[in-house]
Design a protein around this motif. Structure first.
Motif, PDB file in Angstrom:
ATOM      1  N   ASP A  39      71.953  42.982  38.522  1.00 39.34           N
ATOM      2  CA  ASP A  39      70.511  43.082  38.324  1.00 39.34           C
ATOM      3  C   ASP A  39      69.881  41.725  38.042  1.00 39.34           C
ATOM      4  O   ASP A  39      68.745  41.479  38.416  1.00 39.34           O
ATOM      5  N   LEU A  40      70.626  40.862  37.352  1.00 39.51           N
ATOM      6  CA  LEU A  40      70.030  39.588  36.941  1.00 39.51           C
ATOM      7  C   LEU A  40      70.155  38.501  38.008  1.00 39.51           C
ATOM      8  O   LEU A  40      69.201  37.790  38.286  1.00 39.51           O
ATOM      9  N   TYR A  41      71.321  38.397  38.600  1.00 40.91           N
ATOM     10  CA  TYR A  41      71.565  37.229  39.465  1.00 40.91           C
ATOM     11  C   TYR A  41      71.495  37.510  40.963  1.00 40.91           C
ATOM     12  O   TYR A  41      71.652  36.610  41.765  1.00 40.91           O
ATOM     13  N   ARG A  43      68.862  39.513  42.407  1.00 39.51           N
ATOM     14  CA  ARG A  43      67.611  40.226  42.691  1.00 39.51           C
ATOM     15  C   ARG A  43      67.060  39.873  44.072  1.00 39.51           C
ATOM     16  O   ARG A  43      66.305  40.609  44.659  1.00 39.51           O
ATOM     17  N   ARG A  44      67.399  38.695  44.548  1.00 33.96           N
ATOM     18  CA  ARG A  44      66.886  38.288  45.862  1.00 33.96           C
ATOM     19  C   ARG A  44      68.022  38.182  46.869  1.00 33.96           C
ATOM     20  O   ARG A  44      68.103  37.237  47.617  1.00 33.96           O
ATOM     21  N   GLU A  46      71.128  37.372  46.628  1.00 35.05           N
ATOM     22  CA  GLU A  46      71.856  36.096  46.568  1.00 35.05           C
ATOM     23  C   GLU A  46      73.358  36.265  46.691  1.00 35.05           C
ATOM     24  O   GLU A  46      74.074  35.282  46.725  1.00 35.05           O
TER      25      GLU A  46
ATOM     26  N   GLN B  89      59.913  41.852  36.145  1.00 31.51           N
ATOM     27  CA  GLN B  89      61.370  41.822  36.198  1.00 31.51           C
ATOM     28  C   GLN B  89      61.862  40.374  36.181  1.00 31.51           C
ATOM     29  O   GLN B  89      62.829  40.045  35.499  1.00 31.51           O
ATOM     30  N   GLY B  93      64.232  38.386  33.531  1.00 28.38           N
ATOM     31  CA  GLY B  93      65.365  37.630  34.060  1.00 28.38           C
ATOM     32  C   GLY B  93      65.327  36.176  33.604  1.00 28.38           C
ATOM     33  O   GLY B  93      66.343  35.616  33.193  1.00 28.38           O
ATOM     34  N   LEU B  96      66.423  35.807  30.184  1.00 31.80           N
ATOM     35  CA  LEU B  96      67.888  35.859  30.080  1.00 31.80           C
ATOM     36  C   LEU B  96      68.553  34.559  30.533  1.00 31.80           C
ATOM     37  O   LEU B  96      69.501  34.099  29.914  1.00 31.80           O
ATOM     38  N   TYR B  97      68.066  33.964  31.622  1.00 31.53           N
ATOM     39  CA  TYR B  97      68.637  32.675  32.047  1.00 31.53           C
ATOM     40  C   TYR B  97      68.544  31.672  30.904  1.00 31.53           C
ATOM     41  O   TYR B  97      69.468  30.917  30.625  1.00 31.53           O
ATOM     42  N   ARG B 169      66.447  27.254  38.970  1.00 29.70           N
ATOM     43  CA  ARG B 169      66.453  28.648  39.392  1.00 29.70           C
ATOM     44  C   ARG B 169      65.098  29.323  39.164  1.00 29.70           C
ATOM     45  O   ARG B 169      64.573  30.029  40.023  1.00 29.70           O
TER      46      ARG B 169
ATOM     47  N   ILE C  48      65.375  44.812  32.578  1.00 26.11           N
ATOM     48  CA  ILE C  48      65.469  44.464  34.002  1.00 26.11           C
ATOM     49  C   ILE C  48      65.926  45.665  34.822  1.00 26.11           C
ATOM     50  O   ILE C  48      65.369  45.961  35.881  1.00 26.11           O
ATOM     51  N   ALA C  49      66.912  46.373  34.318  1.00 26.29           N
ATOM     52  CA  ALA C  49      67.466  47.500  35.068  1.00 26.29           C
ATOM     53  C   ALA C  49      66.417  48.595  35.269  1.00 26.29           C
ATOM     54  O   ALA C  49      66.266  49.137  36.365  1.00 26.29           O
ATOM     55  N   ASN C  52      63.850  47.530  37.694  1.00 30.33           N
ATOM     56  CA  ASN C  52      64.486  47.497  39.007  1.00 30.33           C
ATOM     57  C   ASN C  52      64.483  48.881  39.653  1.00 30.33           C
ATOM     58  O   ASN C  52      64.131  49.048  40.824  1.00 30.33           O
ATOM     59  N   TYR C 145      73.050  53.410  43.485  1.00 30.97           N
ATOM     60  CA  TYR C 145      73.156  52.520  42.328  1.00 30.97           C
ATOM     61  C   TYR C 145      72.462  53.116  41.098  1.00 30.97           C
ATOM     62  O   TYR C 145      72.975  53.015  39.987  1.00 30.97           O
ATOM     63  N   ARG C 149      74.327  53.869  37.432  1.00 30.73           N
ATOM     64  CA  ARG C 149      73.871  53.342  36.152  1.00 30.73           C
ATOM     65  C   ARG C 149      73.554  54.447  35.146  1.00 30.73           C
ATOM     66  O   ARG C 149      73.965  54.382  33.992  1.00 30.73           O
TER      67      ARG C 149
END
Lengths: 93, 329, 262
Positions: A39-41, A43-44, A46, B89, B93, B96-97, B169, C48-49, C52, C145, C149
C-alpha cells in the motif's frame, strides 16, 4: 504499549532487475508488512515483487571499517575489463 | 514549508578551528556534498535538529489530512472525490516515508507521535486554518502544496541521506497535487457561476497570508537558520524561498483572474521580483503557540484516533505473538 | 407482436438499468463510509489502506454508473446518478450503509461485503454482457486484495486480545442480519440470471458461507445463527435511516448549486 516492529522493504521494480531497498514499514508480522509495503511503496505500480525483513535482522558494516573493507578494492584495477588492452582488430569482447 | 523555526540548540556557529577533529571531518563531508548516512558519526545537535525538522515535516503531512478529510465526503463529483482521496492517501504515505527517515536517527515513531500529541512537537502552522468551502481544496493544493514544493525541491539536496531520499520520492509524487488544486480553481473560475467564483476568491483571501507564513520568520528573525544552512539541513533561507514562491505564483493568480489581499503587491522592475506587504507576524507566532483557529481541534482529533486505536494495534500485536512460529515460515 | 417485443425489451433494459445501479451504488456508499475514516484510523498504515480500498470502490462505482447511464440513455451521467438521486432511488445493499462504529464494526462490514463482492464479480466476469464482464474483470483484482486484508483483520482481532475478541464478536453479531439480503434474488435478478448477464446468488451463497465459516473459526469467533431473521429492502430502495444522512452530506454541493460545473 509495545510498538509494532519495523521491517525493511525491498522492491523489484521490473522483471529482470534486483530488489532495491525503498524504506521501512511498521507491522506486527511479515504478512502485514507485505501488505503495508504494497500500500505504501507501490501506489503507482512501482513494483512486481516485494521482500520484507525485520530491521533487527539486518547486519550492517560499520562506517569505521570503511577503509579496511572497501579501500583495498580501489587499486585492484585488474578486476575491471577496461584494465586489459586489446588489439584494435579485436574490437569487442 | 512544512518545518518552521526548527531549533538547532546552537547559540553560535563554531569556526573550523573551534571544532574537534570529528566535527571537522563531518563538516568537510557536508562541504563536499557527501551525504551523511544513519551509521555515520554526526554531532548530537545535528542529529537532534534533524529529528525535530523531519518529524515536524512528518506531523504536518499527517495533520494535513484533516482539513482535506473535512471535504472528501462532500466532493462535488466522483472524479474530484477520487482525486482528493488519492491526494490524502499520498499525505499519509509521505508522513510514513518521513517517519521512516526519522527512525533511522534512533527514535521510534510512537515517541515522535506522542510528542505531537503532548504539544511538544510542532507541525506547519498552515493546518491550523479551517477549510470552509470547496474552493479551499483547490487553494490548499495550489498554494499550500505549492509552497511546500518550493521548499521540498530544495530539500532533495539536504545533507542527510534518508531525508534527501524521501524528499526525492515525495517531490516525484506531489507534482500532481498542485495541478489538481489549480485545476479545481480554474474550472470554477472559467466554467463556474458567480457563487463559485466568489468561493475561489474567498479561499484565496483566507489562505494567501497563511501560505506565505509557511516559510517561517524573516531571515533576520530566524536565529536557527544559519546553523541549519551550514549543516545543509536547510539549503536556502526563508526569505529566498518565500520570494521564489510569490514570483512563481502571481502569474498563475492572474491566469485565474483572481487577486490576493495585499495592496502592496507589485512587480519591481529593478529587482526582477514582486514586492509584497508585511506579514502579520503577531498572528504567525500566536498560531505557532497554539492559538490558531484549529490547533486544539487538530491535535485532539489526532490524539483521539491513536488512543481509540490502541486496542486494535495491541490486538494485532498479540495475534502475531501467538502465531510467531507459524508466521516465520 | 411488435408491441409485445418492445415492451419486453423495454422491461429488460429497465431491469438491466436497475441491476447496474445495484452494482454501482453499493461500492459508492461503502466508499463514502470509508472516507469518513480519514484522519481517524487506528494506525497510519490503516489510514492508507482504508483510503486505498475506498478509492478502488468509488472508481468501480463510476464505471457501473456510467454503464447504467449509457443503458438508460436518458441524459444522465454517473455524477447525476450519484449526486441527484434521493435515498429511495438508491439500490445499494443495506450492509454498506451501516455506520462505521469502531474498527471491528468497520472490518466486519467490510469482510462480509468483500467476500460477497469478490464472488459476485468473479461470476460477472462470465456475463454475456460484454460491458459488465469487462468492468468486473478489472474490479475483481482490486477486490481480491480487499478481501485478503479484511479477512486478516477479522482473524487478528478475533484471535487477538480478550477485548478485541469481544468487540469482533459483537461486530459480527450486529452486522449479521444485513448479510442475507446479498443473496436474495427478486424478479429483476432472476430474469437477468436466466439471460446469462447477472450473477446467480444461489450459487454464490454456499461459497460465501464456506468462506465465512472458515474465517470465523480461525478467528475463534462464534458463528452467528445461520437461520437468523434477515433485513432486506436496500436493492428495492427501502433503506435504513443512515442513508439519508450519507446522501445529505455527499450531495450537498450538487444540491446547493444545481447544474454547476466543478
Amino acid at each position: 504499549m509495545k510498538h509494532w516492529p519495523l521491517y525493511e522493504v525491498f522492491i523489484r521494480s521490473k522483471h529482470g532487475l534486483s530488489h532495491k531497498h525503498v524504506g521501512s514499514v511498521h507491522a506486527t508480522d511479515a504478512k502485514m508488512a507485505i501488505d503495508n509495503a504494497r500500500d505504501l511503496y507501490t501506489r503507482r505500480s512501482e513494483g512486481v515483487s516485494i521482500w520484507v525483513i525485520p530491521s533487527s535482522e539486518i547486519t550492517a558494516s560499520i562506517p569505521g571499517d570503511k577503509e579496511a573493507l572497501f579501500d583495498p578494492a580501489e587499486d585492484k584495477v585488474y578486476r575491471h575489463p577496461s584494465f586489459y588492452k586489446l588489439p584494435a582488430e579485436v574490437d569487442q569482447m | 514549508m512544512y518545518a518552521q523555526m526548527v531549533d538547532t540548540g546552537v547559540k553560535k556557529i563554531k569556526t573550523l578551528e573551534e571544532m574537534t577533529q570529528e566535527e571537522q571531518a563531518f563538516q568537510k563531508k557536508i562541504d563536499d556534498e557527501i551525504k551523511i548516512e544513519p551509521k555515520d558519526w554526526m554531532p548530537e545537535k545535528y542529529r537532534q535538529t534533524l529529528i525535530r525538522q523531519i518529524s515536524q515535516h512528518a506531523h504536518s503531512e499527517v495533520v494535513g489530512m484533516l482539513p482535506e478529510g473535512n471535504w472528501v465526503t462532500r466532493a462535488p463529483t466522483l472524479k474530484r472525490k477520487l482525486q482528493l482521496m488519492a491526494k490524502i492517501q499520498d499525505e499519509a504515505g509521505h508522513g510514513l516515508y518521513l517517519y521512516s527517515a526519522c527512525e533511522t536517527l534512533g527514535v521510534s515513531r510512537d515517541d515522535l507521535v506522542e510528542d505531537l500529541h503532548s504539544g511538544k512537537a510542532k507541525y506547519s502552522s498552515i493546518f491550523n486554518y479551517p477549510t470552509l468551502n470547496w474552493a479551499d481544496m483547490g487553494a490548499v493544493g495550489w498554494l499550500v502544496d505549492g509552497a511546500a514544493i518550493v521548499n521540498q525541491v530544495v530539500l532533495q539536496r539536504t545533507s542527510y541521506g534518508p531525508y534527501s531520499r524521501s524528499m526525492i520520492r515525495i517531490c516525484k509524487e506531489e507534482s500532481f497535487h498542485q495541478r489538481q488544486g489549480y485545476e479545481i480553481l480554474l474550472t470554477m473560475m472559467r466554467e463556474g457561476n458567480d457563487a463559485q467564483k466568489q468561493m475561489v476568491q474567498d479561499a484565496i483571501d483566507r489562505l494567501w497570508w497563511p501560505s506565505l507564513m509557511m516559510f517561517g520568520p524573516r531571515d533576520d528573525d530566524s536565529p536557527n537558520s544559519q546553523q541549519s544552512l551550514a549543516w545543509k539541513i536547510k539549503r536556502q533561507s526563508n526569505d529566498e524561498l518565500r520570494q521564489r514562491f510569490i514570483d512563481q505564483t502571481i502569474p498563475q493568480l492572474e491566469v485565474l483572474g483572481c487577486t490576493v489581499p495585499d495592496p502592496d503587491l507589485k512587480w519591481n522592475e529593478e529587482t526582477g521580483h514582486y514586492d509584497f506587504g508585511e506579514i502579520q507576524w503577531q498572528e504567525f507566532y500566536q498560531v505557532l503557540k497554539g492559538n490558531g483557529p484549529c490547533n486544539r481541534d487538530r491535535i485532539r482529533t489526532r490524539k483521539k484516533a491513536i488512543d481509540d486505536g490502541a486496542w486494535v494495534r495491541e490486538a494485532a500485536l498479540a495475534h502475531a505473538e501467538k502465531h510467531r512460529d507459524s508466521n516465520a515460515a | 407482436m411488435t408491441i409485445n417485443m418492445d415492451t419486453q425489451s423495454n422491461s429488460q433494459s429497465e431491469a438491466l438499468y436497475d441491476y447496474l445501479l445495484r452494482l454501482g451504488d453499493s461500492p459508492l456508499i461503502l466508499g463514502q463510509r470509508l472516507c469518513e475514516w480519514c484522519g481517524h484510523a487506528p494506525a497510519l498504515e490503516e489510514e492508507i489502506a482504508i483510503m486505498n480500498i475506498g478509492l478502488d470502490l468509488i472508481g468501480q462505482c463510476r464505471n457501473w454508473l456510467e454503464l447504467a447511464a449509457k443503458t438508460a440513455d436518458n441524459g444522465q451521467d454517473a455524477d447525476k446518478l450519484a449526486f441527484t438521486r434521493d435515498a429511495h432511488q438508491y439500490r445499494n445493499l443495506l450492509i454498506v450503509e451501516q455506520p462505521n462504529g469502531n474498527f471491528a464494526d468497520t472490518m466486519a462490514r467490510q469482510y462480509f461485503y468483500d467476500a460477497w463482492h469478490l464472488f459476485t464479480l468473479e461470476a460477472l466476469c462470465n456475463s454475456n454482457n460484454r460491458d459488465i464482464a469487462e468492468i468486473a474483470a478489472k474490479a475483481v483484482k482490486e477486490v481480491r486484495y480487499h478481501l485478503r486484508r479484511s479477512r486478516e483483520w477479522i482473524i487478528r482481532l478475533g484471535d487477538g486480545t480478550e477485548l478485541s475478541q469481544q468487540r469482533m464478536q459483537q461486530a459480527i453479531d450486529d452486522i449479521w442480519m444485513y448479510t442475507g439480503e446479498m443473496f436474495e434474488m427478486d424478479d429483476i435478478e432472476k430474469t437477468l440470471v436466466q439471460e446469462g448477464c447477472a450473477a446467480d446468488q444461489q450459487q454464490i451463497k454456499q461459497r460465501w458461507l464456506d468462506e465465512v465459516a472458515e474465517t470465523l473459526a480461525t478467528a475463534t469467533i462464534n458463528h452467528p445463527d445461520p437461520d437468523a431473521y434477515m433485513q432486506q429492502g436496500g436493492k428495492q430502495g427501502v433503506h435504513t435511516e443512515g442513508l439519508g444522512f450519507i446522501l445529505a452530506e455527499m450531495q450537498f454541493l450538487q444540491r446547493a448549486y444545481p447544474n454547476a460545473t466543478w
